[in-house]
Design a protein around this motif. Sequence first.
Motif, mmCIF file in Angstrom:
data_model
loop_
_atom_site.group_PDB
_atom_site.id
_atom_site.type_symbol
_atom_site.label_atom_id
_atom_site.label_comp_id
_atom_site.label_asym_id
_atom_site.label_seq_id
_atom_site.Cartn_x
_atom_site.Cartn_y
_atom_site.Cartn_z
ATOM 1 N N MET A 116 0.856 -1.169 0.000
ATOM 2 C CA MET A 116 0.000 0.000 0.000
ATOM 3 C C MET A 116 0.901 1.230 0.000
ATOM 4 N N SER A 117 0.625 2.163 -0.910
ATOM 5 C CA SER A 117 1.432 3.368 -1.006
ATOM 6 C C SER A 117 1.141 4.298 0.171
ATOM 7 N N GLY A 151 -5.846 -7.970 3.361
ATOM 8 C CA GLY A 151 -5.398 -8.777 2.229
ATOM 9 C C GLY A 151 -6.568 -9.479 1.551
ATOM 10 N N GLN A 152 -7.514 -9.963 2.352
ATOM 11 C CA GLN A 152 -8.697 -10.616 1.779
ATOM 12 C C GLN A 152 -9.507 -9.628 0.941
ATOM 13 N N ILE A 153 -9.665 -8.428 1.430
ATOM 14 C CA ILE A 153 -10.434 -7.411 0.707
ATOM 15 C C ILE A 153 -9.730 -7.039 -0.597
ATOM 16 N N ARG A 154 -8.415 -6.876 -0.541
ATOM 17 C CA ARG A 154 -7.667 -6.590 -1.781
ATOM 18 C C ARG A 154 -7.821 -7.739 -2.774
ATOM 19 N N GLY A 155 -7.824 -8.975 -2.256
ATOM 20 C CA GLY A 155 -8.004 -10.137 -3.125
ATOM 21 C C GLY A 155 -9.374 -10.139 -3.779
ATOM 22 N N ILE A 156 -10.393 -9.761 -3.024
ATOM 23 C CA ILE A 156 -11.748 -9.683 -3.578
ATOM 24 C C ILE A 156 -11.803 -8.626 -4.675
#
Length: 123
Positions: free
Chosen positions: A1-2, A54-59
Amino acid sequence: MSEEEKKNFQKLYEQQIADSENRTLEEGCPCCHKKSRSESEEKDLITRLNRIEGQIRGIRKMVENDAYCVDILTQVSAASCALNSFTKVLLSNHIKTCVTEDIRAGKEEKVDELVKVLQKLMK
Protein backbone atom coordinates in the motif's frame (compact mmCIF):
# COMPACT_ATOMS: atom_id res chain seq x y z
CA MET A 1 0.00 0.00 0.00
CA SER A 2 1.43 3.37 -1.01
CA GLU A 3 1.83 6.23 1.46
CA GLU A 4 -0.94 8.15 -0.29
CA GLU A 5 -3.29 5.17 0.01
CA LYS A 6 -2.41 4.85 3.70
CA LYS A 7 -3.17 8.54 4.27
CA ASN A 8 -6.47 8.26 2.39
CA PHE A 9 -7.39 5.14 4.34
CA GLN A 10 -6.55 6.84 7.65
CA LYS A 11 -8.56 9.91 6.67
CA LEU A 12 -11.56 7.77 5.70
CA TYR A 13 -11.25 5.78 8.94
CA GLU A 14 -11.16 8.94 11.06
CA GLN A 15 -14.18 10.35 9.22
CA GLN A 16 -16.14 7.13 9.74
CA ILE A 17 -15.38 7.22 13.46
CA ALA A 18 -16.42 10.86 13.66
CA ASP A 19 -19.63 10.14 11.77
CA SER A 20 -20.44 7.15 13.94
CA GLU A 21 -20.14 9.29 17.03
CA ASN A 22 -22.33 12.04 15.46
CA ARG A 23 -19.63 14.63 15.82
CA THR A 24 -17.16 16.36 13.54
CA LEU A 25 -13.42 15.82 13.60
CA GLU A 26 -12.98 19.43 14.70
CA GLU A 27 -15.01 18.83 17.86
CA GLY A 28 -12.65 16.10 18.94
CA CYS A 29 -13.32 13.40 21.46
CA PRO A 30 -15.36 14.79 24.36
CA CYS A 31 -14.11 12.18 26.81
CA CYS A 32 -10.64 11.36 25.40
CA HIS A 33 -11.08 7.58 25.67
CA LYS A 34 -7.88 5.71 25.00
CA LYS A 35 -6.83 2.12 25.57
CA SER A 36 -3.36 0.99 26.41
CA ARG A 37 -2.93 -2.49 24.89
CA SER A 38 -0.30 -5.06 25.65
CA GLU A 39 2.19 -5.75 22.89
CA SER A 40 0.72 -9.21 22.30
CA GLU A 41 -2.86 -7.91 22.15
CA GLU A 42 -1.91 -5.20 19.67
CA LYS A 43 0.11 -7.65 17.57
CA ASP A 44 -2.83 -10.08 17.44
CA LEU A 45 -5.30 -7.37 16.42
CA ILE A 46 -2.96 -5.94 13.76
CA THR A 47 -2.28 -9.43 12.37
CA ARG A 48 -6.01 -10.03 12.07
CA LEU A 49 -6.56 -6.66 10.39
CA ASN A 50 -3.71 -7.26 7.95
CA ARG A 51 -5.24 -10.59 7.00
CA ILE A 52 -8.66 -8.97 6.47
CA GLU A 53 -7.09 -6.18 4.44
CA GLY A 54 -5.40 -8.78 2.23
CA GLN A 55 -8.70 -10.62 1.78
CA ILE A 56 -10.43 -7.41 0.71
CA ARG A 57 -7.67 -6.59 -1.78
CA GLY A 58 -8.00 -10.14 -3.12
CA ILE A 59 -11.75 -9.68 -3.58
CA ARG A 60 -11.13 -6.44 -5.44
CA LYS A 61 -8.71 -8.19 -7.79
CA MET A 62 -11.24 -10.96 -8.36
CA VAL A 63 -13.82 -8.36 -9.40
CA GLU A 64 -11.30 -6.61 -11.64
CA ASN A 65 -10.38 -9.95 -13.24
CA ASP A 66 -14.01 -10.92 -13.86
CA ALA A 67 -13.94 -13.87 -11.47
CA TYR A 68 -17.01 -16.07 -11.16
CA CYS A 69 -19.63 -14.61 -8.78
CA VAL A 70 -19.75 -17.67 -6.52
CA ASP A 71 -15.98 -17.56 -6.07
CA ILE A 72 -16.15 -13.88 -5.10
CA LEU A 73 -19.04 -14.53 -2.72
CA THR A 74 -17.04 -17.31 -1.07
CA GLN A 75 -14.18 -14.90 -0.44
CA VAL A 76 -16.56 -12.19 0.81
CA SER A 77 -17.95 -14.71 3.30
CA ALA A 78 -14.44 -15.56 4.49
CA ALA A 79 -13.58 -11.86 4.93
CA SER A 80 -16.85 -11.28 6.77
CA CYS A 81 -16.09 -14.18 9.13
CA ALA A 82 -12.60 -12.82 9.74
CA LEU A 83 -14.01 -9.38 10.56
CA ASN A 84 -16.58 -10.94 12.91
CA SER A 85 -13.77 -12.86 14.61
CA PHE A 86 -11.80 -9.61 15.02
CA THR A 87 -14.89 -7.98 16.55
CA LYS A 88 -15.35 -10.85 19.02
CA VAL A 89 -11.72 -10.68 20.16
CA LEU A 90 -11.82 -6.89 20.53
CA LEU A 91 -15.14 -6.99 22.38
CA SER A 92 -13.89 -9.72 24.69
CA ASN A 93 -10.75 -7.72 25.48
CA HIS A 94 -12.87 -4.61 26.07
CA ILE A 95 -15.16 -6.40 28.53
CA LYS A 96 -12.26 -8.08 30.36
CA THR A 97 -10.32 -4.84 30.75
CA CYS A 98 -12.09 -1.51 30.24
CA VAL A 99 -15.56 -2.52 31.39
CA THR A 100 -14.37 -4.61 34.35
CA GLU A 101 -11.94 -1.94 35.55
CA ASP A 102 -14.51 0.86 35.33
CA ILE A 103 -17.19 -1.16 37.14
CA ARG A 104 -14.71 -1.95 39.92
CA ALA A 105 -13.95 1.79 40.10
CA GLY A 106 -17.67 2.50 40.54
CA LYS A 107 -18.26 3.79 37.02
CA GLU A 108 -21.52 1.96 36.35
CA GLU A 109 -22.21 4.04 33.21
CA LYS A 110 -19.74 1.75 31.44
CA VAL A 111 -22.50 -0.90 31.40
CA ASP A 112 -24.79 1.50 29.50
CA GLU A 113 -21.99 2.16 27.03
CA LEU A 114 -21.49 -1.58 26.56
CA VAL A 115 -25.21 -2.11 25.96
CA LYS A 116 -25.18 0.61 23.26
CA VAL A 117 -22.17 -0.98 21.59
CA LEU A 118 -23.81 -4.40 21.62
CA GLN A 119 -26.99 -2.92 20.13
CA LYS A 120 -24.94 -1.39 17.29
CA LEU A 121 -23.14 -4.67 16.67
CA MET A 122 -26.38 -6.61 16.54
CA LYS A 123 -28.11 -4.47 13.88
